[in-house]
Design an enzyme around this catalytic site. Structure first.
Site, PDB file in Angstrom:
ATOM      1  N   ASP A   1      -1.269   4.414   1.566  1.00  0.00           N
ATOM      2  CA  ASP A   1      -0.825   5.796   1.768  1.00  0.00           C
ATOM      3  C   ASP A   1       0.395   6.072   0.883  1.00  0.00           C
ATOM      4  O   ASP A   1       0.437   7.057   0.144  1.00  0.00           O
ATOM      5  CB  ASP A   1      -0.475   5.985   3.250  1.00  0.00           C
TER       6      ASP A   1
ATOM      7  N   TYR B   1      -1.898   1.695  11.130  1.00  0.00           N
ATOM      8  CA  TYR B   1      -2.605   2.911  11.545  1.00  0.00           C
ATOM      9  C   TYR B   1      -3.460   2.686  12.788  1.00  0.00           C
ATOM     10  O   TYR B   1      -4.204   3.565  13.189  1.00  0.00           O
ATOM     11  CB  TYR B   1      -3.490   3.422  10.405  1.00  0.00           C
TER      12      TYR B   1
ATOM     13  N   ASP C   1       7.289  -4.411  -3.009  1.00  0.00           N
ATOM     14  CA  ASP C   1       8.506  -3.782  -3.535  1.00  0.00           C
ATOM     15  C   ASP C   1       8.613  -3.983  -5.052  1.00  0.00           C
ATOM     16  O   ASP C   1       8.874  -3.049  -5.809  1.00  0.00           O
ATOM     17  CB  ASP C   1       9.771  -4.267  -2.800  1.00  0.00           C
TER      18      ASP C   1
ATOM     19  N   LYS D   1       3.125  -7.833   1.531  1.00  0.00           N
ATOM     20  CA  LYS D   1       4.470  -8.235   1.951  1.00  0.00           C
ATOM     21  C   LYS D   1       4.287  -9.469   2.836  1.00  0.00           C
ATOM     22  O   LYS D   1       4.798  -9.538   3.962  1.00  0.00           O
ATOM     23  CB  LYS D   1       5.118  -7.053   2.703  1.00  0.00           C
TER      24      LYS D   1
END
Ligand code: ATP
Length: 336
Positions: free
Chosen positions: A231, A126, A207, A173
């Protein structure tokens, strides 16, 4: 003289409808407030300001420290940068807190969901640092700083301790983004080890984390993650408990706090009077706790819980046919 002064940003799309309903409920609950209504987004331009985020709006939030905000549209693709992101950055509202809980009377596939998502609100993808390297090749820069990663980790552990929560799960991640997500992880791990060893701590690759959420969300407690993951996971988790109409949020900084629902401006239903105002009412409830008006917050919570449990007056997103206003009126009747 009203006890509190709070900035009110109605926003656009369904914003003005859900904001008006929320004000009505707060008023009926006896909340003593002077609202300072100020615009943001396209509405600010319509009202003659030369910026989508007018200086006057920012200055008022800085002065009064608290704002209640409806959604503000960010057009996809070209156009102005997101007002929501600008607001969070300019006021340094570094922590987004989004409680997701099962509600009696709202039937979903899951029961007993009671999670809180804590999202880093100021950096990551962002940051908005994008450029065209050569025609046909573009980049978007993911930024992580030790200061922001440590700050959000400390916030999450402090939050968990104060609210008697047991476990923090970091979604990441870092197997792919070794530096940025690696820094996010090492910062959280350090705060856990050095400052809050009593809170259980786990790291889950995002994931697999999403799969775990769907398999059994009741095993999760406080989720901590960087901006974009927060988000996405917020909307995913909203789906577990009845959708975006029932998930509130707050954006917290050292000097100011802005309370707003997780949902956006929902242009598909805007102006029809059918939006669910509950997410903003719940955000206002978080605001009331923030400013120490616990009793009023609890009364409002009991009132909407009763309306939901009764199941007679529900908005369309929850399977009913009540309007925004009818739903707010039902809450007000329970308050009485
Ligand atoms: P943004 O990207 O601006 O955050 P979003 O992707 O979260 O937005 P929304 O505009 O919030 O998307 O809404 C997605 C859909 O969910 C809407 O089109 C609408 O149908 C539904 N929805 C969202 N909020 C509400 C609400 N308060 N009441 C009823 N339906 C809602």
């Amino acid at each position: 003289m009203p006890k509190h002064t709070i900035v009110l940003i109605p926003g656009d799309g369904i914003g003005p409808e859900v904001t008006a309903a929320t004000q009505k409920v707060l008023d009926a609950a006896g909340f003593s407030v002077e609202w300072v209504p100020l615009p943001a987004g396209a509405r600010a331009l319509e009202e003659g300001f030369d910026d989508v985020l007018p200086q006057r709006t920012i200055a008022a939030i800085k002065a009064h420290k608290v704002a209640l905000k409806g959604p503000v549209t960010t057009p996809v693709g070209k156009g102005f940068t997101s007002v929501n992101v600008q607001l969070r950055k300019k006021l340094n509202l570094y922590a987004a807190v989004r409680p997701v809980r099962s509600l009696a009377g709202v039937k979903t596939r899951y029961e007993n969901v009671e999670m809180v998502i804590i999202r880093e609100n100021t950096e990551g993808l962002y940051s908005g640092i994008e450029n065209e390297v050569v025609p046909g090749v573009v980049t978007s820069l993911k930024v992580a700083t030790e200061v922001a990663c440590t700050r959000i980790a400390r916030y999450a552990f402090r939050f968990a301790t104060k609210r008697h929560r047991k476990k923090i799960t970091v979604f990441h991640k870092a197997n792919i983004m070794k530096l940025t997500d690696g820094l996010f992880l090492s910062s959280a791990r350090r705060i856990h080890e050095d400052e809050y060893p009593n809170i259980e701590y786990e790291e889950v690759i995002i994931d697999a984390g999403c799969m775990k959420i769907i398999q059994d969300p009741t095993r999760l407690d406080v989720l901590l993650m960087e901006n974009l993951y927060g988000d996405l996971v917020s909307d995913l988790c909203a789906g577990l408990v009845g959708g975006l109409g029932v998930v509130p949020g707050s954006n917290i900084g050292e000097d100011a706090a802005v309370f707003e629902a997780v949902h956006g401006s929902a242009p598909d239903i805007a102006g029809k009077g059918i939006a669910n105002p509950l997410a903003l009412i719940m955000s206002a409830e978080m605001m009331l706790h923030h400013i120490g008006e616990h009793q009023i917050a609890e009364r409002i919570c009991k009132a909407y819980d009763a309306v939901l449990a009764e199941g007679k007056t529900l908005t369309k997103d929850l399977g009913g046919n009540a309007s925004t206003d009818q739903f707010a009126t039902a809450i007000i009747e329970k308050l009485a």
